[in-house]
Design a protein around this motif. Structure first.
Motif, PDB file in Angstrom:
ATOM      1  N   VAL A  50      -0.877 131.090  20.665  1.00 25.08           N
ATOM      2  CA  VAL A  50       0.163 130.072  20.685  1.00 25.08           C
ATOM      3  C   VAL A  50       1.422 130.701  21.277  1.00 25.08           C
ATOM      4  N   ASN A  51       2.418 129.857  21.528  1.00 25.47           N
ATOM      5  CA  ASN A  51       3.680 130.327  22.097  1.00 25.47           C
ATOM      6  C   ASN A  51       4.410 131.242  21.126  1.00 25.47           C
ATOM      7  N   ARG A  52       5.126 132.254  21.677  1.00 22.09           N
ATOM      8  CA  ARG A  52       5.832 133.214  20.827  1.00 22.09           C
ATOM      9  C   ARG A  52       6.857 132.521  19.931  1.00 22.09           C
ATOM     10  N   THR A  53       7.529 131.494  20.472  1.00 25.21           N
ATOM     11  CA  THR A  53       8.507 130.760  19.663  1.00 25.21           C
ATOM     12  C   THR A  53       7.839 130.138  18.448  1.00 25.21           C
ATOM     13  N   ALA A  54       6.598 129.666  18.636  1.00 16.01           N
ATOM     14  CA  ALA A  54       5.856 129.085  17.517  1.00 16.01           C
ATOM     15  C   ALA A  54       5.551 130.140  16.461  1.00 16.01           C
ATOM     16  N   VAL A  55       5.212 131.346  16.902  1.00 16.79           N
ATOM     17  CA  VAL A  55       4.937 132.427  15.962  1.00 16.79           C
ATOM     18  C   VAL A  55       6.177 132.752  15.142  1.00 16.79           C
ATOM     19  N   GLU A  56       7.336 132.813  15.802  1.00 20.68           N
ATOM     20  CA  GLU A  56       8.569 133.115  15.083  1.00 20.68           C
ATOM     21  C   GLU A  56       8.890 132.018  14.068  1.00 20.68           C
TER      22      GLU A  56
ATOM     23  N   ASP B  74       2.294 121.978  14.848  1.00 18.67           N
ATOM     24  CA  ASP B  74       3.083 122.027  16.087  1.00 18.67           C
ATOM     25  C   ASP B  74       2.752 123.266  16.904  1.00 18.67           C
ATOM     26  N   ALA B  75       2.548 124.390  16.214  1.00 21.60           N
ATOM     27  CA  ALA B  75       2.241 125.634  16.916  1.00 21.60           C
ATOM     28  C   ALA B  75       0.904 125.531  17.649  1.00 21.60           C
TER      29      ALA B  75
ATOM     30  N   GLY C 174      12.631 124.981  23.467  1.00 22.11           N
ATOM     31  CA  GLY C 174      13.115 124.581  22.162  1.00 22.11           C
ATOM     32  C   GLY C 174      12.434 125.382  21.069  1.00 22.11           C
ATOM     33  N   THR C 175      12.499 124.863  19.840  1.00 20.21           N
ATOM     34  CA  THR C 175      11.942 125.551  18.683  1.00 20.21           C
ATOM     35  C   THR C 175      10.886 124.664  18.023  1.00 20.21           C
ATOM     36  N   ILE C 176       9.729 125.258  17.746  1.00 17.49           N
ATOM     37  CA  ILE C 176       8.643 124.518  17.121  1.00 17.49           C
ATOM     38  C   ILE C 176       9.147 123.860  15.832  1.00 17.49           C
ATOM     39  N   GLY C 177       8.772 122.600  15.645  1.00 16.19           N
ATOM     40  CA  GLY C 177       9.225 121.844  14.494  1.00 16.19           C
ATOM     41  C   GLY C 177      10.355 120.901  14.838  1.00 16.19           C
ATOM     42  N   TYR C 178      11.042 121.175  15.959  1.00 18.71           N
ATOM     43  CA  TYR C 178      12.156 120.327  16.397  1.00 18.71           C
ATOM     44  C   TYR C 178      11.953 119.810  17.818  1.00 18.71           C
TER      45      TYR C 178
END
Length: 613
Positions: free
Chosen positions: A191-197, A210-211, A476-480
């Motif tokens: 998955v995308n690194r932003t999703a991991v964070e 979402d991730a 953007g940020t996963i979840g938003y």
């Protein structure tokens, strides 16, 4: 002996050389175009939002001989599907210039519970993971037992036993599910690194969904060690022979043209006089960036050297926070003004996000937009100097483990302030600014808890008349992140994408995340907004006995506004000016929003939307 030596005169040869280059470039292009027009006339095709699909893909109206064996795209209700190593993947983006595509597993699209546990394995003869990709692995563990009680990263599937749980963790399966936990099966998914964070900071089932839906990037061979061969058919083999000759001639002539142009520009540069003020600027390598920054004359006097930044922050002594972009330090200007200095990670790139932030925020002046006081661009040293926000960011007050919880009236004022800030960005600037990363971490609070929108690194400028933006990749940020940023099947990307992020943040502010955690424990089959809607709407719409307390009315109003903002169809979401109107108006004037849906509609609902603009 006295004869004058012949002087070299290049002018008579310039016209023949120029004509030769022009003909050499034009003829191969013309010949190649004629060949392409003769075969595979139905070569490009479209599925959903992905257009101009060409080789190596085939499917739909594009016949089998015009593609490669392992690249059949099946268009399923406007969603291109690709089979890789016995798994079906949703194709979300294709970049033909880089031979890359972003895919997401179909069996994990809406739930983390596949019917058959297959690891994510791509065909190495056709694809490879990107060597420098930001994608990271998430591991799903199934049929687990634990002696630690309820865990934040667990989920349930249909058919689980009473004492059986499933878990998810960031990283590979080699790290294991954790001490005191045993699991029978596991699968790993990139998955995308932003999703991991996001999963590390918010380990919940809806962030996991979402991730998994964000997908990951792979590349088909073509820019690497081998090339995908064209199908072996008589017409195509003839074409390939001609094309190889054309390619060789074109590359040779192009090389000559490039060398000639380079020599010409070098000689021309040697003849140009140096500026009388030339002093050997050490930042000449960054000249394009310099020009962009100097276009904003108001910022030219606020530029700091890196040595000044170190002095302002007392050698970076007081650290306020850290993120993927770098670190933030507390500082003090010579006049005694407190500041927050965001020091970006050192890099040799062109500083796109840095320029983007300076370029965006320098166009703003609003009480709910953070004030940029200066910047530093010194070779690869980059920093932004902002006004200091003593109460830091909103997420410190609304997370489940926050030390200090804000009252509903303060949260309402923060939500209203952010809405007014976004309304200003979307409608009141000379150029519309779409933020693309609205979340609690990017809402700073001053001493009076007045909200300030910050972090414009992902922002995009566009003309006010433009409704649809061209955006490559998810941002953007996963979840938003609005669903249309993941997949254009949901609609076009626009300022309404900020509205979605704002709505998710408002729901979080009034406690929807906590409700979501409780609901997620009971079932992993349901979409987060769906379940929150079912839990909250009966409370919001219940009839009061005699009156509604002011705090209760504020909470209900924020729930309604939040649900309007997260409608899946962008046309159903209100503009930020309408959001401000609803927040400042009465509860009774707000219509009940429909339930958000996870999948894109089969037909557009814009004609029925009260906010279709």
């Amino acid at each position: 002996m006295n004869a004058k030596p012949k002087m070299y005169n290049p002018k008579p040869k310039q016209k023949p050389i120029l004509l030769f280059i022009l003909l050499s470039i034009h003829f191969p292009c013309f010949f190649s175009q004629q060949l392409n027009n003769s075969f595979c006339r139905n070569e490009p095709f479209q599925c959903g939002s992905i257009r101009n699909i060409t080789y190596p893909f085939w499917g739909g109206r594009r016949p089998r001989p015009c593609g490669h064996q392992g690249f059949q795209l099946v268009c399923n209700s406007g969603v291109p599907m690709l089979n890789i190593s016995e798994l079906s993947y949703r194709v979300q983006e294709i970049d033909f210039s880089a031979n890359t595509l972003r895919v997401a597993r179909q069996d994990l699209w809406s739930k983390p519970c596949p019917e058959v546990l297959h690891n994510t394995i791509i065909d190495p003869d056709l694809f490879r993971y990107l060597p420098k990709s930001d994608d990271r692995n998430v591991t799903l563990y199934f049929n687990c037992t634990s002696d630690q009680g309820r865990l934040s990263n667990q989920f349930r599937c249909d058919g689980d036993g009473v004492n059986t749980i499933n878990l998810f963790r960031t990283g590979d399966a080699s790290s294991g599910p954790g001490s005191g936990i045993t699991c029978n099966n596991n699968i790993s998914v990139p998955v995308n690194r932003t999703a991991v964070e996001s999963l590390r900071t918010q380990p919940s089932i809806y962030v996991l969904r979402d991730a998994l839906a964000s997908g990951f990037w792979i590349q088909w061979w073509g820019n690497g060690k081998q090339y995908l061969p064209r199908p072996s058919s008589a017409p195509e083999e003839g074409i390939q022979g001609y094309k190889r000759i054309i390619l060789g001639v074109t590359l040779g002539i192009t090389g000559i043209a490039i060398v000639s142009t380079t020599i010409y520009c070098w000689q021309r540069r040697r003849r140009l006089p140096k500026s009388p003020n030339h002093r050997g600027n050490p930042n000449q390598g960054n000249q394009p960036v310099e020009n962009i920054l100097l276009q904003h004359g108001s910022l030219a006097s606020k530029r700091y050297k890196y040595s000044e930044i170190k002095k302002i922050t007392k050698s970076f002594n007081d650290k306020l926070g850290q993120g993927g972009y770098g670190s933030v330090y507390k500082g003090i200007l010579p006049d005694g003004c407190l500041v927050a200095v965001k020091v970006l990670i050192e890099t040799d790139s062109n500083g796109e996000e840095f320029i983007n932030e300076v370029n965006s925020i320098s166009r703003t002046s609003h009480v709910n937009i953070v004030n940029l006081l200066g910047f530093c661009y010194d070779r690869n040293k980059r920093a932004l100097v902002y006004e200091f926000m003593p109460n830091k960011s909103l997420d410190k007050f609304i997370s489940s483990n926050a030390n200090c919880q804000l009252d509903k009236e303060t949260l309402y004022k923060i939500a209203l302030g952010v809405a007014k800030g976004l309304e200003y960005l979307h409608t009141s600037c000379n150029t519309r600014i779409v933020h693309f990363d609205i979340k609690p971490q990017n809402i700073l609070l001053d001493e009076d808890f007045c909200p300030k929108i910050s972090d414009f690194g992902l922002a995009k400028l566009c003309k006010k008349k433009e409704s649809i933006l061209s955006v490559l990749g998810a941002r953007g940020t996963i979840g938003y992140i609005a669903p249309e940023i993941f997949s254009r099947n949901f609609g076009g990307v626009s300022h309404k994408s900020d509205v979605y992020s704002y709505g998710m943040m408002v729901l979080e502010m009034v406690g929807a995340r906590n409700i979501g955690e409780t609901v997620a424990i009971q079932s992993s089959e349901n979409y987060f907004p769906d379940k929150i809607y079912e839990e909250v709407i009966p409370y919001v719409t219940r009839k009061p006995d005699d009156f509604i307390e002011e705090e209760d009315e504020t909470t209900r109003k924020m729930f309604l506004v939040g649900f309007w903002c997260i409608q899946t169809n962008p046309a159903d979401r209100p503009a930020m000016s309408k959001v401000v109107e609803m927040l400042e108006g009465s509860l009774q004037s707000i219509q009940i929003p429909p339930k958000p849906f996870l999948f894109p509609p089969m037909v557009t609902r814009q004609e029925f939307s009260p906010f279709g603009h």
